[in-house]
Design an enzyme around this catalytic site. Sequence first.
Site, PDB file in Angstrom:
ATOM      1  N   ASP A 198      31.950  92.095   6.457  1.00 39.89           N
ATOM      2  CA  ASP A 198      31.446  93.464   6.534  1.00 39.89           C
ATOM      3  C   ASP A 198      31.230  93.876   7.993  1.00 39.89           C
ATOM      4  OD1 ASP A 198      30.331  95.769   5.031  1.00 39.89           O
ATOM      5  OD2 ASP A 198      28.516  95.256   6.136  1.00 39.89           O
ATOM      6  N   GLU A 250      36.781  93.647   7.802  1.00 38.59           N
ATOM      7  CA  GLU A 250      36.628  95.096   7.649  1.00 38.59           C
ATOM      8  C   GLU A 250      36.267  95.612   9.030  1.00 38.59           C
ATOM      9  OE1 GLU A 250      33.892  98.635   5.883  1.00 38.59           O
ATOM     10  OE2 GLU A 250      33.118  96.938   6.977  1.00 38.59           O
TER      11      GLU A 250
HETATM   12  C1  BGC Z   1      30.352  98.526   3.624  1.00 40.10           C
HETATM   13  C2  BGC Z   1      29.474  99.630   3.184  1.00 40.10           C
HETATM   14  C3  BGC Z   1      28.093  99.388   3.793  1.00 40.10           C
HETATM   15  C4  BGC Z   1      28.157  99.160   5.300  1.00 40.10           C
HETATM   16  C5  BGC Z   1      26.893  98.561   5.833  1.00 40.10           C
HETATM   17  C6  BGC Z   1      30.400  98.813   5.104  1.00 40.10           C
HETATM   18  O1  BGC Z   1      31.432  98.443   5.755  1.00 40.10           O
HETATM   19  O2  BGC Z   1      31.622  98.523   3.034  1.00 40.10           O
HETATM   20  O3  BGC Z   1      29.420  99.773   1.801  1.00 40.10           O
HETATM   21  O4  BGC Z   1      27.307 100.510   3.553  1.00 40.10           O
HETATM   22  O5  BGC Z   1      29.200  98.315   5.632  1.00 40.10           O
HETATM   23  O6  BGC Z   1      26.774  97.228   5.471  1.00 40.10           O
END
Ligand code: BGC
Length: 533
Positions: A198, A250
């Site tokens: 994340d 991500e």
């Molecule tokens: C996740 C989100 C989240 C954020 C904070 C993002 O990249 O996919 O759903 O709100 O990270 O953790």
Amino acid sequence: MQWWETAVVYQVYIRSFADGDGDGIGDLTGLRARLSYLAALGIDAVWINPWYPSPMADAGYDVADYREIEPAYGTLAQAREFIDKAHGAGIKVLLDIVPNHTSDQHRWFQPALRDEPGARERYLFRPGRGANGELPPNDWQSIFGGPAWTRTADGTWYLHLFAPGQPDLNWDHPEVRAEFEQVLAFWFDLGVDGFRIDVAHGLVKAAGLPDRGGVGNPHPAFDQDGVHQIYRSWRAVADRYEPQRIFIAEAWVPSNERLARYLRPDELHTAFQFDFLRAPWRASNLRAVIDEAISSAASVGAPPTWVLSNHDVPRTVTRYARSQPDGMVESEWERARWAEEEADHGLGRRRARACALLQLSLPGTAYVYQGEELGLEEIENLPDEVRQDPTWVQSGFTDVGRDGCRIPLPWSDLQPSYGFSPPDAAPTWLPQPAHWGGHSVAVQEQDRDSVLNLYRSALALRPRLWVGAGEVQWLASGDGVLGFARGAAQCWVNTGDTGVPLPRNSAVVLASGPGVGTVLPPDTAVWLRPASS
Ligand code: BGC
């Protein structure tokens, strides 16, 4: 080829997948019961959104304990059992790791709030500016809206790039680094096959936490060169394991060149390429995005990845249900423009079906977000009082946020929860619309032409037609049309508004919609093979 280079990964948003215990919230019992559905769909792996204990300030992306399971979802024993059963069904299990921030209920943050010795050093606490420290330490804004700083009772501020309940960690602190390496090992020891990371481009911030200046400026909180050292050490942890464990980043970074840096041989294995979901439904834009994604991934020897939707963006059917923007869609997702234009979900669904065939015929890894295989649309008219996404509050009630793509799945056409929960359960955590049963798995299983059956057919054909079939070779095509060959198979997509002739001497293997003969109708895709084979 390794499995993750060609896999179809199904994203399980566990809160909304299936509820086994009747509290209106998805859980491990529900997920376990639907494993046969996932196996029949033909996917290679699941990626499960955070399933750790959480006060749910941001639907689980505020993790209170990285080595446990959220009680509403089940127990660690059930998680273990799920991992084993998934493996037994030939499905790999990927988890979500959230290293940029913890929950404010994490065992490290409460002592930090109380200013116990050394505790604040694990986070980013700073004195404020202004005569009495009454102004935030810098000009950073939270991704969800409002300042990225919250002031504590003693007047000090702490950084949270997301919700106030998600304090950012200090990745210069050796304990933070050691802790996450141990967390990775904890889950790898349980057999987990890898992690989606994340906000992988966060973690390390520019020294001194300088102001950003204008919103167009590069953000000092993101994509700092120092972050790569962290991933080199994570890779070393993963490489201790057999069979291979993998990472998916991500990382919303400004260019594919920057993204490729995360995929160097001693760092992460793969990364989401979000340009595919930011492209309008237009052949020229899609083609440019495909070429660019393939070449930048190839430059570091990584597979390209194809994402059409996830739990953070409006559902594909809805993005395609209105007139299409001129260029790539930015992060506000055009919602302002949408308010003025009625959505034509029939149109959006035809295009989403066609784009699914495009996605699944490309080289690399494809991600399918739960409900995409049912052709679900974004629910745009949720009553304000049920909204859960922190974006709604933090934006001062101007951005409705992401709840509309997180509605609990419909499994049957039985009211009231459409098979999401057992009978007589509590209401679902987000309400389902009255027409949800019509999209349900049970209804779609009975319909040869349903979106679900299209996905099942495509996923069954994909290994034979496309996996390992070689590079994309573009074929001459008119405006609004994409056509390419990979090996003997061809994929044609018509994003224009008139039918176009298909090549002669070819046989249709799969079509995304009706009416395909010698002509490919608008908003339709087709997979072909030579007529003789
Ligand atoms: C996740 C989100 C989240 C954020 C904070 C993002 O990249 O996919 O759903 O709100 O990270 O953790």
